[in-house]
Enzyme design. Structure first.
Site, short mmCIF file in Angstrom:
data_model
loop_
_atom_site.label_atom_id
_atom_site.label_comp_id
_atom_site.label_asym_id
_atom_site.label_seq_id
_atom_site.Cartn_x
_atom_site.Cartn_y
_atom_site.Cartn_z
CB CYS A 29 17.65 -26.14 -4.93
SG CYS A 29 18.97 -25.23 -4.16
N GLY A 77 -2.34 -11.97 -3.20
CA GLY A 77 -1.78 -13.31 -3.18
C GLY A 77 -2.76 -14.31 -2.61
CG HIS A 78 -4.79 -18.33 -2.51
ND1 HIS A 78 -6.00 -17.92 -1.99
CD2 HIS A 78 -4.79 -19.68 -2.47
CE1 HIS A 78 -6.71 -19.00 -1.67
NE2 HIS A 78 -6.00 -20.08 -1.94
#
Ligand code: CO
Ligand code: CO
Length: 348
Positions: free
Chosen positions: A17, A138-139
């Site tokens: 995962c 955000g980035h």
């Protein structure tokens, strides 16, 4: 163009995962470093918990966390929802209320259509909406491998922080999602998982821990954490170490994906499960007769797992009923906090 959005997980290099450092590696990187000292830092790196806490006043503290990872499902919208639920989970596990979030995006723009990113963010936004959290920015960077997650900030009362290690002897342990997502995601990546189990595990991973967190706030809860990359026993070990208490787990009471048990018996186990067992196995004693496949599921790295809640024994059944009545699908009484063996976990 390899922008086949139906096989997002095929772009992931690592197995399982969440491709992450082996447990213990980060401790070695931080060991001996001059960590910041600040009287208002109530939870920092020194005593790591689910999230950091910084006091603003006697009534208010900030609770902060960050999580991001490569896709574990092929549907971009579902991946966005799972990533958001997973990122918010650490705030809930501390007893906090998430307020704002920022995207962290690594996107392979050369090989993947930008519409995939749009669907991921759309999914994340729907989950944030359900949590009453606003996205403030955000980035994004270009990267060879897709990764997505969020940095989340919430509010918490400085005297109502749910530390991991405040286990109280006699408490019962409640778990709010089934175990085995790492194994199921490994099967999804290998193309072995059918539509029904994929939908079931996706729904559970995308489910917010919000309702469970809001309900447990009204009960005498001594400690809480959320089950993620270190697996059920890895996170339980974090609760037990330095707590002065021990834990007894009833393997028959554990909520497990039956498909994950079958795949584990076939040896379809993510590398992270072995890392988790190597790292924390010394804290765990399995009674003879505990199925090896069950043992594997207990170390299986989880994505967006449930809350593990320690609650006073005489209120445990009432909390369990309240969780189920509020629509939390799983509320399993999996064990109890004991005085002996001290700082150890017994599964029997
Ligand atoms: Co956590
Ligand atoms: Co985390």
């Amino acid at each position: 163009m390899t922008g086949d959005s139906t096989r997002l997980t095929r772009t992931v290099r690592g197995a399982g995962c969440a491709a992450k450092l082996a447990p213990g590696d980060l401790d070695r990187a931080l060991c001996g470093l001059d960590l910041p000292v600040d009287d208002n830092l109530l939870v920092g790196l020194e005593r790591a918990d689910d999230a950091g806490v910084y006091k603003i006043s006697d009534e208010l503290a900030l609770v902060q966390t960050l999580d991001f990872f490569p896709p574990m499902v092929d549907d971009p919208h579902a991946f966005g929802r799972i990533a958001a639920a997973n990122s918010l989970s650490d705030i809930y596990a501390m007893g906090g209320m998430p307020k704002t979030a920022m995207n962290i995006v690594a996107f392979p723009a050369k090989i993947m259509d930008i519409s995939v990113l749009r669907q991921i963010i759309e999914g994340a936004l729907s989950t944030l909406r359900g949590a009453g959290v606003v996205l403030v920015g955000g980035h994004t960077v270009d990267d060879s491998e897709l990764k997505f997650g969020l940095s989340v900030t919430g509010f918490i009362h400085p005297r109502r922080i749910l530390f991991k290690r405040k286990l109280r002897a006699g408490d019962r342990l409640l778990l709010t999602k089934p175990l085995g997502t790492g194994i199921v995601c490994t099967a999804i990546k290998a193309g072995l998982a059918g539509a029904e189990i994929t939908a079931r595990v996706t729904g559970n991973m995308a489910a917010l821990n919000r309702v469970a967190a809001e309900i447990m706030a009204d009960y005498p809860v001594s400690a809480c954490t959320d089950i993620t990359g270190f697996g059920f026993l890895g996170h339980l070990a974090e609760m037990v170490v330095d707590s002065g208490a021990g834990v007894r787990i009833n393997p028959a009471a554990l909520p497990l994906y039956p498909e994950a048990l079958e795949w584990a018996a076939m040896g379809l186990i993510p590398a992270g499960a072995y890392n988790n067992r190597n790292f924390r196995g010394e804290f765990v004693r399995f009674a003879p007769g505990v199925d090896p496949a069950v043992q594997d599921l207990l170390f299986d790295p989880q994505t967006s797992g449930g809350l593990l809640i320690a609650v006073a024994a005489d209120e445990a059944e009432r909390l369990r009923s309240a969780l189920l009545a509020a629509g939390v699908e799983t509320a399993a009484m999996v064990g109890e906090v004991v005085t002996e063996p001290r700082e150890r976990i017994v599964v029997e």
